[in-house]
Enzyme design. Sequence first.
Site, short mmCIF file in Angstrom:
data_model
loop_
_atom_site.label_atom_id
_atom_site.label_comp_id
_atom_site.label_asym_id
_atom_site.label_seq_id
_atom_site.Cartn_x
_atom_site.Cartn_y
_atom_site.Cartn_z
N LYS A 96 11.09 2.84 0.40
CA LYS A 96 11.06 4.29 0.19
C LYS A 96 11.41 4.67 -1.24
O LYS A 96 12.25 4.02 -1.88
CB LYS A 96 12.05 4.99 1.15
CG LYS A 96 11.81 4.72 2.63
CD LYS A 96 10.45 5.16 3.10
CE LYS A 96 10.40 6.48 3.82
NZ LYS A 96 11.37 6.80 4.81
N CYS B 145 41.32 20.01 20.42
CA CYS B 145 39.91 20.30 20.66
C CYS B 145 39.65 21.80 20.48
O CYS B 145 40.33 22.61 21.12
CB CYS B 145 39.52 19.86 22.06
SG CYS B 145 37.86 20.36 22.53
N CYS C 118 37.34 19.95 29.72
CA CYS C 118 36.77 20.53 28.50
C CYS C 118 35.35 21.01 28.79
O CYS C 118 34.48 20.22 29.14
CB CYS C 118 36.75 19.48 27.40
SG CYS C 118 35.98 20.07 25.88
N CYS D 193 38.41 14.47 21.97
CA CYS D 193 39.12 15.39 22.85
C CYS D 193 39.54 14.64 24.10
O CYS D 193 38.75 13.90 24.70
CB CYS D 193 38.18 16.54 23.20
SG CYS D 193 38.68 17.46 24.66
N ASP E 24 2.40 10.47 3.14
CA ASP E 24 3.28 11.40 3.83
C ASP E 24 2.42 12.41 4.61
O ASP E 24 2.15 13.50 4.15
CB ASP E 24 4.17 12.12 2.81
CG ASP E 24 5.30 12.88 3.48
OD1 ASP E 24 5.53 12.67 4.69
OD2 ASP E 24 5.94 13.69 2.79
N TYR F 95 -5.16 2.40 8.16
CA TYR F 95 -4.36 1.31 7.63
C TYR F 95 -3.90 0.31 8.69
O TYR F 95 -3.23 -0.67 8.37
CB TYR F 95 -3.14 1.83 6.86
CG TYR F 95 -2.23 2.75 7.66
CD1 TYR F 95 -1.46 2.26 8.69
CD2 TYR F 95 -2.15 4.11 7.34
CE1 TYR F 95 -0.62 3.09 9.40
CE2 TYR F 95 -1.32 4.95 8.05
CZ TYR F 95 -0.56 4.43 9.09
OH TYR F 95 0.26 5.26 9.80
N LYS G 255 2.65 4.58 1.10
CA LYS G 255 2.97 5.15 2.41
C LYS G 255 2.66 6.64 2.33
O LYS G 255 3.35 7.40 1.66
CB LYS G 255 4.45 4.93 2.73
CG LYS G 255 4.84 5.37 4.11
CD LYS G 255 6.26 4.91 4.42
CE LYS G 255 6.59 5.09 5.89
NZ LYS G 255 6.53 6.48 6.33
N GLU H 56 0.86 -1.20 0.00
CA GLU H 56 0.00 0.00 0.00
C GLU H 56 0.89 1.24 0.00
O GLU H 56 2.01 1.19 0.51
CB GLU H 56 -0.90 0.01 1.25
CG GLU H 56 -0.06 0.16 2.51
CD GLU H 56 -0.84 -0.14 3.80
OE1 GLU H 56 -1.82 0.56 4.05
OE2 GLU H 56 -0.42 -1.05 4.54
N CYS I 192 38.66 23.37 24.09
CA CYS I 192 39.54 23.47 25.25
C CYS I 192 41.01 23.38 24.89
O CYS I 192 41.87 23.54 25.76
CB CYS I 192 39.18 22.41 26.28
SG CYS I 192 39.66 20.74 25.79
#
Length: 708
Positions: free
Chosen positions: A324, A429, A453, A447, A130, A236, A128, A126, A432
Amino acid sequence: MSREIAIDALNAEEAAEELARLARLIDQANRAYHAEDAPEISDGEYDRLKRRNQAIEARFPDLKRADSPTGQVGAPAASGFQKVTHAVRMLSLGNAFEPGDVDEFVSRVRSYLGLADSDPVAFTSEPKIDGLSLSLRYENGRLVQAATRGDGSVGENVTENARTISDIPLVLHGAPDLLEVRGEVYMTHPDFAALNAAQAEKGERAFANPRNAAAGSLRQLDPAITRARPLAFFAYAWGALSEPLASTQSGAIDRLKSLGFSTNPLTGLAEDAEGLIKAYRAIEAERAALGYDIDGVVYKVDDLAYQRRLGFRSTTPRWAIAHKFPAELAWTRLEGIDIQVGRTGALSPVARLAPVTVGGVVVSNATLHNEDYIRGLDNTGQPIREGKDIRVGDRVQVYRAGDVIPKIADVDLTQRPDDAEPYIFPDTCPECGSAAVREEGDAVRRCTGGLICPAQAVEKLKHFVSRAAFDIDGLGARQIEMFYRDTDLPIREPADIFTLERRDAANLGKLRNRDGFGEKSVGNLFQAIEDKRRIALNRVLFALGIRHVGESAAMLLATHYGSWAALADALEAARDQSGEAWDDLISIDGVGNVLAASLVSAFAQPAERASINRLVNELEIMDVAAPDNTESPVAGKTIVFTGSLEKMTRAEAKATAEAMGAKVAGSVSARTDLVVAGPGAGAKARKAAELGIEIIDEDDWLSIAGAG
DNA sequence: GTGCCTCGAGTTCC
DNA sequence: CTCGAGGCAC
């Protein structure tokens, strides 16, 4: 902004006028937000308007409007709708993207059910839709509640709004006493165009796409507005039921149709993957002419007895999948790459993009995953995007993975500026300055600053107050950021949250005079914190944010040890990663070396341990009992299945046994309690006999399972 | 050692 | 929602 009078100076007439003005402004802002367009006002201004509205209402309760932006009494202020817990969870579906995935789905179903090649199995297909899913509860044939999906377990009560949708019957004839009907609310293309034209005429903002228009319309606080919006509904599926609708998926849909629901006319049946893909192609060909948005095709096992046997994985059913359509793509320019630092120190690159519409939403950020992804390599070092690297200044192709997360699919090398340089991933990082190290075989760079940090410390605190952890109302990400930077009343570690009220009192209660706080909100915050002093062991363990200890592992550990004291003692005893306590930890099903080492070393670190102790001193941690399956005859026993099973598959047998509190092992040992031997059982059954372990056949097992 | 299955962690936009 | 990786079965 026109004249804004201090609230204390308002007379009743001015207050009424102000409330009307604020209701209008806030409603406008809400609409702009739902239209997913550039918001007309900033978040800060929006909050200020809401606070002002609330303050005026507090002073003039009689003047509170029916359309008050603070919502009805008793409703949570945040959303304006009451929360509803679904009797049966509303699930999401697994995804298929190509025909191969559909083949795999069909063969997985067949093998799980143990079907022979000659045994037929039917699937429904069936479109789908949206839109947004809705669950309708009918008791004795009357619609009593409509709830949105929410997170699957808890949604919002939108009953009054659902009643205004003409596709949704208010009364059913000949339905089961209890029936929850599930389906999708959507808006057709012509209705969407007409609504946007009307919005434009009224000088209001247009909706970005039909899905947002449907969502925005259903979530109106005033049902009269929803009534004026042209919403439609396809049924459904179903949730809780007092009696079955039919014995097949397709039969149940027919039954829903005869009860008066709209069902999708393109629903079909197929016998194999080839048939399903044919249905997919047919629906894809119709897509543009349907008059409403769909984003794929859903396949379900038709036989409901099979569906029951297949059951569920952690979040999705094994008996259904969504195939999909290919994601929409858009080209835009990569304007920069920023680095974010997560709670575990992971450095994640984020693409800053020139805003572009993809699938009806304006996207300006996209994840770049990690170092290798930018260089055009996957985790095994294989090239992705034909090995093209990503550089600032590039024209890049963007899509939304699973229609949600923006990602970069491709780079147009012909458009690359001459001066574009390969991106150099930082080895320190950015927050820090500590070294950022990539472990051998790891995809991420982290890091090494730990709690030094600030980014890691803040993210850890956010995790601590998050939903599945302490879940403290009024102490969200924003407040954590603020308190972390605060010099008067800082929150730098979890224990600080629970000393906040004491420290504020010592500080003459200055918090209530602060911007964004008042007498009331400070009181609410302190109460919300008090409420969480008494908390279950598993939540505390999860909240600590120890690497590899997520929600599920925290629960395993909590049920194994039962109490904080037992857990802390065991981790102390296991600190050198050997000995009885360590073996016991490793023996927990689902706990391996890596998790155990991470846990033990977190407790052995002096600074971390001290911080944990300060927290625990503030709490009353509740014990967690092991799940009580004592009625089940196999609770706590270890079972081994061997030989071929004829009436069920191995996976099914395992799932049933585990649901009854048993542990299923692969090989027979002294710790085995029961062996279920089918025909052809060999060495394992012999070994069981030698060890004197009880051996039964498949029929014996089924009668135990049936009784349990 | 290899191949599933689930969980953990990080992410975007609403 | 997706990817990476831990845990476990084979």
